[in-house]
Design an enzyme around this catalytic site. Structure first.
Site, PDB file in Angstrom:
ATOM      1  N   PHE A  12      34.047  41.915  27.165  1.00  0.00           N
ATOM      2  CA  PHE A  12      35.408  42.442  26.936  1.00  0.00           C
ATOM      3  C   PHE A  12      35.349  43.767  26.147  1.00  0.00           C
ATOM      4  CE2 PHE A  12      38.840  41.844  23.545  1.00  0.00           C
ATOM      5  CZ  PHE A  12      39.729  42.706  24.168  1.00  0.00           C
ATOM      6  N   ASP A  32      23.033  43.670  29.322  1.00  0.00           N
ATOM      7  CA  ASP A  32      23.799  42.421  29.270  1.00  0.00           C
ATOM      8  C   ASP A  32      23.046  41.345  30.044  1.00  0.00           C
ATOM      9  OD1 ASP A  32      26.097  40.478  29.583  1.00  0.00           O
ATOM     10  OD2 ASP A  32      27.164  42.144  28.650  1.00  0.00           O
ATOM     11  N   THR A  36      28.623  35.780  29.220  1.00  0.00           N
ATOM     12  CA  THR A  36      30.099  35.751  29.318  1.00  0.00           C
ATOM     13  C   THR A  36      30.631  37.040  29.933  1.00  0.00           C
ATOM     14  OG1 THR A  36      30.182  36.559  27.043  1.00  0.00           O
ATOM     15  CG2 THR A  36      30.538  34.204  27.366  1.00  0.00           C
ATOM     16  N   THR A  91      20.952  34.549  19.756  1.00  0.00           N
ATOM     17  CA  THR A  91      21.463  35.858  20.189  1.00  0.00           C
ATOM     18  C   THR A  91      21.838  36.708  18.971  1.00  0.00           C
ATOM     19  OG1 THR A  91      22.227  35.049  22.311  1.00  0.00           O
ATOM     20  CG2 THR A  91      23.312  37.007  21.480  1.00  0.00           C
ATOM     21  N   TYR A 144      27.972  30.495  15.268  1.00  0.00           N
ATOM     22  CA  TYR A 144      28.523  31.853  15.378  1.00  0.00           C
ATOM     23  C   TYR A 144      28.667  32.480  13.985  1.00  0.00           C
ATOM     24  CZ  TYR A 144      31.792  35.572  16.836  1.00  0.00           C
ATOM     25  OH  TYR A 144      32.406  36.775  17.084  1.00  0.00           O
ATOM     26  N   LYS A 148      26.231  35.400  12.609  1.00  0.00           N
ATOM     27  CA  LYS A 148      26.748  36.733  12.309  1.00  0.00           C
ATOM     28  C   LYS A 148      26.486  37.118  10.855  1.00  0.00           C
ATOM     29  CE  LYS A 148      28.770  38.181  16.151  1.00  0.00           C
ATOM     30  NZ  LYS A 148      28.553  39.489  16.763  1.00  0.00           N
TER      31      LYS A 148
HETATM   32  N1  LIG Z   1      36.974  40.239  20.646  1.00  0.00           N
HETATM   33  C1  LIG Z   1      37.111  39.905  19.388  1.00  0.00           C
HETATM   34  O1  LIG Z   1      38.211  39.570  18.952  1.00  0.00           O
HETATM   35  C2  LIG Z   1      35.934  39.970  18.432  1.00  0.00           C
HETATM   36  C3  LIG Z   1      36.184  39.699  17.079  1.00  0.00           C
HETATM   37  C4  LIG Z   1      35.113  39.746  16.196  1.00  0.00           C
HETATM   38  C5  LIG Z   1      33.853  40.104  16.623  1.00  0.00           C
HETATM   39  N2  LIG Z   1      33.639  40.370  17.938  1.00  0.00           N
HETATM   40  C6  LIG Z   1      32.275  40.691  18.359  1.00  0.00           C
HETATM   41  O2  LIG Z   1      32.265  41.740  19.304  1.00  0.00           O
HETATM   42  C7  LIG Z   1      31.244  41.498  20.263  1.00  0.00           C
HETATM   43  C8  LIG Z   1      31.836  41.525  21.665  1.00  0.00           C
HETATM   44  O3  LIG Z   1      32.829  40.528  21.767  1.00  0.00           O
HETATM   45  P1  LIG Z   1      33.701  40.318  23.073  1.00  0.00           P
HETATM   46  O4  LIG Z   1      35.029  39.860  22.638  1.00  0.00           O
HETATM   47  O5  LIG Z   1      33.584  41.507  23.918  1.00  0.00           O
HETATM   48  O6  LIG Z   1      32.950  39.055  23.713  1.00  0.00           O
HETATM   49  P2  LIG Z   1      32.375  38.831  25.198  1.00  0.00           P
HETATM   50  O7  LIG Z   1      31.911  37.430  25.246  1.00  0.00           O
HETATM   51  O8  LIG Z   1      33.379  39.285  26.184  1.00  0.00           O
HETATM   52  O9  LIG Z   1      31.142  39.840  25.245  1.00  0.00           O
HETATM   53  C9  LIG Z   1      29.866  39.524  24.791  1.00  0.00           C
HETATM   54  C10 LIG Z   1      28.882  40.110  25.770  1.00  0.00           C
HETATM   55  O10 LIG Z   1      27.549  39.849  25.306  1.00  0.00           O
HETATM   56  C11 LIG Z   1      26.783  39.372  26.400  1.00  0.00           C
HETATM   57  N3  LIG Z   1      25.694  38.547  25.869  1.00  0.00           N
HETATM   58  C12 LIG Z   1      25.775  37.334  25.277  1.00  0.00           C
HETATM   59  N4  LIG Z   1      24.565  36.897  24.918  1.00  0.00           N
HETATM   60  C13 LIG Z   1      23.673  37.857  25.283  1.00  0.00           C
HETATM   61  C14 LIG Z   1      22.274  37.990  25.192  1.00  0.00           C
HETATM   62  N5  LIG Z   1      21.519  37.029  24.621  1.00  0.00           N
HETATM   63  N6  LIG Z   1      21.686  39.101  25.694  1.00  0.00           N
HETATM   64  C15 LIG Z   1      22.441  40.076  26.277  1.00  0.00           C
HETATM   65  N7  LIG Z   1      23.774  40.004  26.394  1.00  0.00           N
HETATM   66  C16 LIG Z   1      24.386  38.905  25.903  1.00  0.00           C
HETATM   67  C17 LIG Z   1      27.751  38.590  27.259  1.00  0.00           C
HETATM   68  O11 LIG Z   1      27.306  38.385  28.589  1.00  0.00           O
HETATM   69  C18 LIG Z   1      28.985  39.488  27.162  1.00  0.00           C
HETATM   70  O12 LIG Z   1      28.963  40.496  28.143  1.00  0.00           O
HETATM   71  C19 LIG Z   1      30.598  40.157  19.927  1.00  0.00           C
HETATM   72  O13 LIG Z   1      29.427  40.389  19.195  1.00  0.00           O
HETATM   73  C20 LIG Z   1      31.628  39.500  19.059  1.00  0.00           C
HETATM   74  O14 LIG Z   1      31.040  38.623  18.134  1.00  0.00           O
HETATM   75  C21 LIG Z   1      34.666  40.310  18.865  1.00  0.00           C
END
Ligand SMILES: NC(=O)c1ccc[n+]([C@@H]2O[C@H](COP(=O)([O-])OP(=O)(O)OC[C@H]3O[C@@H](n4cnc5c(N)ncnc54)[C@H](O)[C@@H]3O)[C@@H](O)[C@H]2O)c1
Length: 310
Positions: A12, A32, A36, A91, A144, A148
């Site tokens: 996302f 990636d 997800t 991860t 998680y 983090k």
């Molecule tokens: N969206 C939010 O509200 C939010 C809030 C706080 C933190 N974050 C952080 O921002 C980042 C992105 O979040 P998002 O909302 O886009 O989530 P998301 O799940 O849409 O994106 C995460 C991406 O990481 C990839 N991924 C997962 N494990 C992997 C691995 N071992 N190797 C390579 N790729 C891997 C997934 O395929 C996915 O494309 C994350 O680290 C998340 O913790 C997001």
């Protein structure tokens, strides 16, 4: 122009960041493992000369030449991060070790997408960066939250020990197009349920609060953070301080989708935080940043996206 690595670039937030940095003319390498993420999110970039996609799992080392790294790889929704909790911790932790090792080898700046979850179920409100948090180390969210937290520790140890240029952002709930329709995050859940005209699931009595930031502003903050001078390491909170109860969010989604879905109530999952609201004083001071899109406008854009895909 920079050579930029974005891990989790098909997810996302990552896909919006790819868009932004490609548009600015940078050479972008999106890494990636599609745990997800979705190729659809970045399909329109695949033929561009300054974009490259690599399938790779960040728990394994990576050798590439870049000068900026945005480390976003990690499933972010409870449904996904709890389905394989050991992999989630790996991860966050092995991923951070591998990306920090890479940054050190090639002398790149590295930004960590950390999270408000490092504050756990907080005793202070709103949360500022000086607060150390209240996280259960053995609960179902710990893979998680603690993953983090450990990643942040690693970032600061690389900074202290190796003088690496680190940037840590603590991201609060962010929403917008490209969210996974079945990831169980509250905004996508409510919208998808309302559009499908099924019941809207509220956990607990719906009085718990969250703050919601529209994705465009969040991407602005990430890019601004990467551009800061070496002494700015963070952690810096980024999010929208507007605070809404789950009931208020559900009512707004019902109004904007013109749906007649009924609300149903289920028990709160364990360790679910009761309230969340960022103190963004530091982001305003160090990044000259604050969110610009209000919840209603952001929801309209997000609803448009979900109408298209479901
Ligand atoms: N969206 C939010 O509200 C939010 C809030 C706080 C933190 N974050 C952080 O921002 C980042 C992105 O979040 P998002 O909302 O886009 O989530 P998301 O799940 O849409 O994106 C995460 C991406 O990481 C990839 N991924 C997962 N494990 C992997 C691995 N071992 N190797 C390579 N790729 C891997 C997934 O395929 C996915 O494309 C994350 O680290 C998340 O913790 C997001």
């Amino acid at each position: 122009m920079n050579k930029v690595l974005i891990t989790g670039g098909a997810g996302f937030l990552g896909s919006h960041l790819c868009d932004r940095l490609v548009k600015q003319g940078n050479d972008v390498l999106c890494v990636d493992n599609f745990y997800t993420g979705n190729k659809q999110n970045i399909r329109h970039l695949l033929n561009l000369p300054n974009f490259e996609l690599m399938r790779h799992d960040v728990t394994f080392p990576l050798y590439v030449e870049v000068n900026q790294i945005y480390n976003l790889a990690c499933p972010a929704s409870p449904v996904h991060y709890q389905s394989d909790p050991v992999q989630t911790t790996k991860t966050s932790v092995h991923g951070a070790i591998n990306m920090l090792g890479l940054a050190k080898r090639v002398n790149a700046k590295i930004l960590q997408a950390s999270t408000s979850e490092v504050y756990g179920d907080p005793e202070i409100h709103p949360q500022n960066e000086a607060y150390w948090g209240r996280v259960n180390p053995i609960g179902i969210r710990s893979c998680y939250d603690e993953g983090k937290r450990c990643a942040e520790t690693l970032f600061f140890d690389y900074w202290r020990q190796h003088a690496l240029a680190i940037k840590v952002l603590r991201i609060f709930n962010t929403y917008g197009p490209n969210m996974h329709p079945n990831d169980g995050r509250v905004v996508s859940n409510f919208i998808v349920q309302a559009l499908r005209k099924g019941p809207i699931t509220i956990f607990g009595d719906g009085s718990q609060t969250r703050s919601f930031c529209y994705v465009d502003g969040l991407i602005d903050a990430m890019v601004l953070m990467m551009q800061t001078s070496q002494e700015i390491t963070g952690p810096i909170n980024v999010g929208n301080p507007g605070e809404f109860t789950m009931l208020e969010l559900a009512e707004l989604v019902l109004k904007l989708t013109q749906s007649k879905s009924k609300l149903t109530f289920q028990a709160l999952p364990s360790d679910d935080p009761k309230q969340r609201k960022p103190d963004i004083t530091l982001a305003q001071r160090d990044l000259n940043w604050s969110p610009k899109v209000n919840l209603e406008d952001g929801l309209k854009e997000t609803i448009k996206y979900f109408k298209n895909i479901i």
